[in-house]
Design an enzyme around this catalytic site. Structure first.
Site, PDB file in Angstrom:
ATOM      1  N   LYS A   1       1.047  -1.349   0.019  1.00  0.00           N
ATOM      2  CA  LYS A   1      -0.078   0.083  -0.140  1.00  0.00           C
ATOM      3  C   LYS A   1       1.354   1.558   0.229  1.00  0.00           C
ATOM      4  O   LYS A   1       2.342   1.328   0.406  1.00  0.00           O
ATOM      5  CB  LYS A   1      -0.924   0.253   1.378  1.00  0.00           C
ATOM      6  CG  LYS A   1      -2.233   0.745   1.153  1.00  0.00           C
ATOM      7  CD  LYS A   1      -3.231   0.063   0.364  1.00  0.00           C
ATOM      8  CE  LYS A   1      -4.729   1.514   0.103  1.00  0.00           C
ATOM      9  NZ  LYS A   1      -5.676   0.054  -0.378  1.00  0.00           N
TER      10      LYS A   1
ATOM     11  N   GLY B   1     -20.920   6.473  -1.288  1.00  0.00           N
ATOM     12  CA  GLY B   1     -19.436   7.141  -1.666  1.00  0.00           C
ATOM     13  C   GLY B   1     -19.541   6.049  -3.691  1.00  0.00           C
ATOM     14  O   GLY B   1     -20.136   4.845  -3.400  1.00  0.00           O
TER      15      GLY B   1
ATOM     16  N   VAL C   1     -18.004   2.676  -3.775  1.00  0.00           N
ATOM     17  CA  VAL C   1     -18.777   1.224  -3.508  1.00  0.00           C
ATOM     18  C   VAL C   1     -20.439   1.724  -3.423  1.00  0.00           C
ATOM     19  O   VAL C   1     -20.929   0.419  -3.207  1.00  0.00           O
ATOM     20  CB  VAL C   1     -17.717   0.506  -2.832  1.00  0.00           C
ATOM     21  CG1 VAL C   1     -18.418  -1.138  -2.724  1.00  0.00           C
ATOM     22  CG2 VAL C   1     -16.347   0.315  -3.722  1.00  0.00           C
TER      23      VAL C   1
END
Ligand code: NAI
Length: 355
Positions: free
Chosen positions: A80, A182, A184
């Site tokens: 990440k 949002g 998703v």
């Protein structure tokens, strides 16, 4: 600030601190584990309160990516990146290209993608400096926004869990409380609405909540009230660490399953939910749809193959729910056990090759 002894360090293979003063870039890249393959994970941009908060986030998120890839059967590791800054006014093409150069220096050990605070379009800029990007816009040979596929995976996961828990053949007639509308959350609401579920929603952005009322005939509640909604399912699709002692005690649902990463404030909260008879669908398993889609870009995107992979989320969850029940352990622990078994097998194979 400590790194090696940080409580979230979790044996990371590599943590890179990136600085490019001219481009205004301060970022961290964490590579947790590459036993299964190169580390894939999004690049988040967020105005972290301090460097410690950024480090904690990148360490926790990259570890989660390792387990997500392992549990999904992907030959990828976990990584990440986080950029420290406000995406609303500090994101520039120069900064994005500088991030691309930092990724390129890792020579493929880390593959980046969009995340909270970055967009698919931003990655067209990052791509100018590195090949190691997925989730690119369609016109650049990518698969575009992964969010609809993440939502589809959550939908399949909820359907499988509903069948497991109540023997229900579909989600029709069920009541689902969705936190966060949002990328998703919105797609998930659409799928649930089309399947005949009724919705109660919340978002800190009141205009999104109002839009959901108009589009999905949803009921809306204030953000803090979503936990106590009397619904069959609670779907967290906003931020992480939302399930803590306080919120867990207010839940009135039978199943918790949604897209947000790191939903449990601590691993102990898996047991808190279990003891309350709430079936928790481990986040890193149910939200893997987007990862399955962007990962497919490396071998040439095949929508049918991706759809089969995403449908597999329901099957993997079922296996996890059954093994958790059989052994009387939290579902999160059963999911980690599955992922760790795959990692151990890969490490064993690698050790055997080296011998
Ligand atoms: P997003 O940033 O598009 O949406 C998040 C929404 O949550 C926003 O509308 C925001 O206003 C709302 N929100 C923030 N705090 C809230 C609160 N306290 N109560 C109610 N609403 C709140 O993010 P996206 O892409 O939809 O992702 C949602 C979650 O799913 C994130 O945790 C992300 O890390 C995770 N995720 C997303 C994937 C994807 O494909 N986009 C893949 C896997 C995980």
């Amino acid at each position: 600030m400590t790194v090696f002894s940080h409580e979230a360090f979790a044996d990371h293979e590599q943590v890179v601190f990136v600085s490019d003063e001219a481009a205004g870039l301060k970022a961290l890249i964490a590579i947790h584990d590459t036993a299964l393959g190169p580390a894939l994970g999004g690049c988040r941009m967020y105005p972290y309160a301090d460097e410690e908060a950024a480090l904690r986030d990148v360490l926790r998120l990259s570890r989660g990516m390792t387990y997500k890839a392992a549990a999904s059967g992907l030959d990828l590791g976990g990584g990440k990146a986080v950029i420290i800054g406000d995406p609303r006014n500090q994101k520039t093409p120069a900064l994005l290209r500088a991030m691309g150069r930092a990724v390129e220096r890792l020579a493929g050990r880390y593959i980046t993608a969009e995340d909270v605070g970055t967009t698919v379009a931003d990655f067209a800029e990052v791509r100018k400096a590195t090949r190691h990007v997925v989730g690119l816009p369609v016109e650049l040979g990518g698969t575009g926004d992964p969010s609809p596929t993440t939502a589809l995976g959550v939908f399949y996961g909820l359907a499988a869990a509903t069948r497991h828990r109540w023997g229900a053949e579909s989600l029709s007639g069920l009541h689902v409380a969705v936190q966060g509308l949002g990328n998703v959350g919105w797609h998930l609401c659409r799928l649930l609405h089309e399947a005949g579920a009724s919705l109660t929603v919340s978002d800190v952005d009141g205009s999104l909540a109002a839009k959901a009322v108009a589009t999905f005939a949803a009921r809306t509640v204030a953000p803090e009230a979503i936990y106590a909604v009397d619904a069959e399912i609670f779907a967290p699709c906003a931020m992480g660490a939302v399930l803590d002692d306080e919120t867990a005690s207010r839940l009135r649902c039978g199943i918790v399953g949604g897209a947000a990463n790191n939903q449990l404030a601590s691993e102990d909260h898996g047991e808190v939910l279990r003891s309350r008879g709430i079936l928790y669908l481990p986040d890193f398993v149910i939200n893997a749809g987007g990862m399955i889609r962007v990962a497919s870009e490396r071998d040439g995107y095949d929508p049918d193959l991706v759809d089969r992979g995403v449908q597999g989320i329901g099957r993997t969850l079922l296996a996890i729910l059954r093994s958790a029940e059989a052994d009387g352990i939290p579902t999160q622990a059963a999911a980690l056990r599955l992922a760790q078994a795959r990692l151990a097998q890969a490490r064993g194979g690698r050790a055997a090759l080296a011998a």
